[in-house]
Design a protein around this motif. Structure first.
Motif, PDB file in Angstrom:
ATOM      1  N   ARG A  39       3.219  -2.597   3.590  1.00 43.96           N
ATOM      2  CA  ARG A  39       2.571  -1.275   3.690  1.00 43.96           C
ATOM      3  C   ARG A  39       1.747  -1.013   2.441  1.00 43.96           C
ATOM      4  NH1 ARG A  39       7.838   2.209   4.505  1.00 43.96           N
ATOM      5  NH2 ARG A  39       8.290   0.808   2.794  1.00 43.96           N
ATOM      6  N   GLU A  41       1.595   1.886   0.944  1.00 43.82           N
ATOM      7  CA  GLU A  41       2.213   3.002   0.192  1.00 43.82           C
ATOM      8  C   GLU A  41       1.183   4.110  -0.078  1.00 43.82           C
ATOM      9  OE1 GLU A  41       5.321   2.864   0.089  1.00 43.82           O
ATOM     10  OE2 GLU A  41       5.798   0.739   0.235  1.00 43.82           O
ATOM     11  N   ASP A  42       0.655   4.651   1.014  1.00 42.96           N
ATOM     12  CA  ASP A  42      -0.333   5.737   0.929  1.00 42.96           C
ATOM     13  C   ASP A  42      -1.568   5.343   0.116  1.00 42.96           C
ATOM     14  OD1 ASP A  42       1.324   7.469   2.437  1.00 42.96           O
ATOM     15  OD2 ASP A  42       2.516   7.847   0.641  1.00 42.96           O
ATOM     16  N   GLU A 126       5.082  -4.993  -7.081  1.00 41.28           N
ATOM     17  CA  GLU A 126       3.890  -4.294  -6.605  1.00 41.28           C
ATOM     18  C   GLU A 126       2.681  -4.595  -7.485  1.00 41.28           C
ATOM     19  OE1 GLU A 126       5.024  -0.162  -6.500  1.00 41.28           O
ATOM     20  OE2 GLU A 126       5.912  -0.402  -4.496  1.00 41.28           O
TER      21      GLU A 126
ATOM     22  N   ASP C  27       0.215   1.427   7.297  1.00 39.33           N
ATOM     23  CA  ASP C  27       1.365   2.320   7.103  1.00 39.33           C
ATOM     24  C   ASP C  27       2.600   1.840   7.859  1.00 39.33           C
ATOM     25  OD1 ASP C  27       0.083   2.751   9.518  1.00 39.33           O
ATOM     26  OD2 ASP C  27       0.513   4.897   9.573  1.00 39.33           O
TER      27      ASP C  27
END
Lengths: 151, 83, 151, 83
Positions: A39, A41-42, A126, C27
Motif C-alpha cells: 500500500r 500509506e495515503d 519503508e 490502498d
C-alpha cells in the motif's frame, strides 16, 4: 501432496500459479488465492524494501506449509514471497490453497498468512516519497494474537 | 561459529555476519547474547531491550534458553514483518 | 464502495476480475479470491446443471453483498455466479474481496461463500457419465451451520 | 397472483409457473401451501414434507407465517445448493 514454495525478487503471476495448481484436475472443489499488496500509506510511501534471511526463509516456510498440510486436507499449496524493493500496488506475497471443500481452503490460507507474518524471516523497511529511508516496519501485536489462535 | 544479523540488529551492530570464537561456559543463546553485549556498545545497542531480538540456530527459531552446542550458524533479528 | 455482481452462463476469468478490482489502486493491502469448482466426484460426474431463479438471484446476492460491506471494511467486492451446465474442472462461483487488512478480506469472503451456499437461489443437479440425469444435490446441514456462525 | 416453482418442486408440480386466484381467507404462505396441496396429487407430492420447501415473496426469502397480501410473485423451491 506436492507444494510450491518460492522466494523471489520478481513479481508473481497469480493467474499462472493458480492454473499450474488446478489445470487438468477435477478433484478440486475450492481454491483460495490470497495476495498481499504493497500500500502507499495515503501517498506517503514510495516503496517497501524487504530484507530476508536466505536459506531460513525457504526452510521456515516449508515447515509452515508442512503444518498446514497436516492440519487440513489440501490438494494443492503454493506460497510465493518476494524480497527486495516493491512499489505500491505490487504483490508481496501469494498464498494458494486448493481442497475438496471451501472450509479447508479458507482456513489453511488464513493460517498460512498468520504464520508467514509472524514466523517467516522477512523484515520490511519503508522508503518514503520525499527520498528518505523510513523506519523498519514494527511487528504488530495483533499479528501475534492472530497466529496464537491456531494453537 | 558464524553469527548473522538482520534488519535493525544488523544496522546497529554494523555488520551482516562474523565468525566468533565463543568461550567455554557459554551454553545457551541467552548466555551468548550476554557475552556479545560485553563486546562493545554496538552490541549493547542492538540487544538493549531484553526479549525483543529473536534468534535462530541453523535456520530454526529458538528460545533464549536453547543450547548452542553444535550450532553452525546463529542468527539474530527483530520480530518478523513479512507477509 | 462499488461492487460487481454478475449471474452468467459463461465461464469467468478470475485474473481479469482481480485486475478490474485492483488496477491503478495503492490502498488495497489484501485480496482474497475464492473460486468454487465443479468436481467430477471420482469420475462419476459428466456435468453439474445449475438452475437459478433469475431476478431473485441478483437481488439476494446484492443483499448478501450489502451485509458484507456493513460488517467489514471492504475496498472492493466482486461476486460472479454461473448457471447452466458446468463441466468438472470449471469454475462455478467467484468471490473477490479487497481490503486494507487480510482479516477483513478473509472473513468477508468466507461469510459470502457461506451465505451464497445457503441463501442464493441456485439448485444443482448431477449429470452422470453414463448419460443419466442424476439427483438434485441435497443441501448440507453443515452449510446451514456454517452460515449460522455469522449471526 | 403468480406462483413460480424451481428444481424438484417444479418437477413434481409439472410446471414452472402459473397464475392462481387465491380464495379469501388465505392469509399466509403456510395457508397458501395448505390450499395448494388440496388442488391435486402433484401439489401434495411437492409439499409432502412439511418445512422442507422454501418460499420467497417478490424475490425475498420468507417464513411460512409471512402474509401474502399484496404479493405479485410467490416462489417455492427446495433448500438452495448454490456456491
Amino acid at each position: 501432496m506436492a507444494h510450491t514454495i518460492r522466494i523471489q525478487a520478481e513479481p508473481f503471476d497469480a493467474a499462472a500459479e493458480t492454473a499450474a495448481l488446478t489445470d487438468g484436475r477435477a478433484d478440486i472443489g475450492a481454491v483460495v488465492a490470497f495476495t498481499g499488496l504493497c500500500r502507499d500509506e495515503d501517498g506517503r510511501l514510495a516503496a517497501l524494501e524487504l530484507e530476508h534471511y536466505a536459506g531460513m526463509a525457504e526452510a521456515e516456510i516449508g515447515r509452515i506449509a508442512a503444518q498446514a498440510q497436516t492440519r487440513w486436507n489440501l490438494l494443492g499449496l503454493t506460497i510465493i514471497h518476494r524480497f527486495g524493493k516493491i512499489v505500491p500496488g505490487e504483490g508481496i506475497v501469494l498464498v494458494l490453497t486448493a481442497s475438496a471443500s471451501r472450509q479447508a481452503a479458507f482456513e489453511a490460507a488464513s493460517f498460512l498468512m498468520d504464520y508467514l507474518k509472524t514466523h517467516a524471516p522477512f523484515w520490511k523497511r519503508e522508503h518514503l516519497k520525499d527520498g528518505l529511508v523510513g523506519a523498519w516496519v514494527e511487528a504488530k501485536e495483533a499479528d501475534d494474537r492472530a497466529a496464537e489462535r491456531w494453537r | 561459529m558464524k553469527l548473522v544479523y538482520f534488519a535493525w540488529v544488523r544496522e546497529r551492530i554494523g555488520r551482516t555476519d562474523e565468525e566468533v570464537a565463543v568461550p567455554d561456559g557459554i551454553g545457551t543463546v541467552a548466555e551468548l547474547v550476554r557475552w556479545l553485549r560485553g563486546r562493545g556498545e554496538e552490541y549493547e545497542y542492538a540487544f538493549e531491550n531484553e526479549g525483543i531480538v529473536r534468534a535462530a540456530i541453523d535456520h530454526v527459531h529458538v528460545k533464549p534458553e536453547a543450547r548452542i552446542a553444535g550450532a553452525r550458524e546463529i542468527a539474530f533479528f527483530p520480530p518478523m514483518t513479512g507477509g
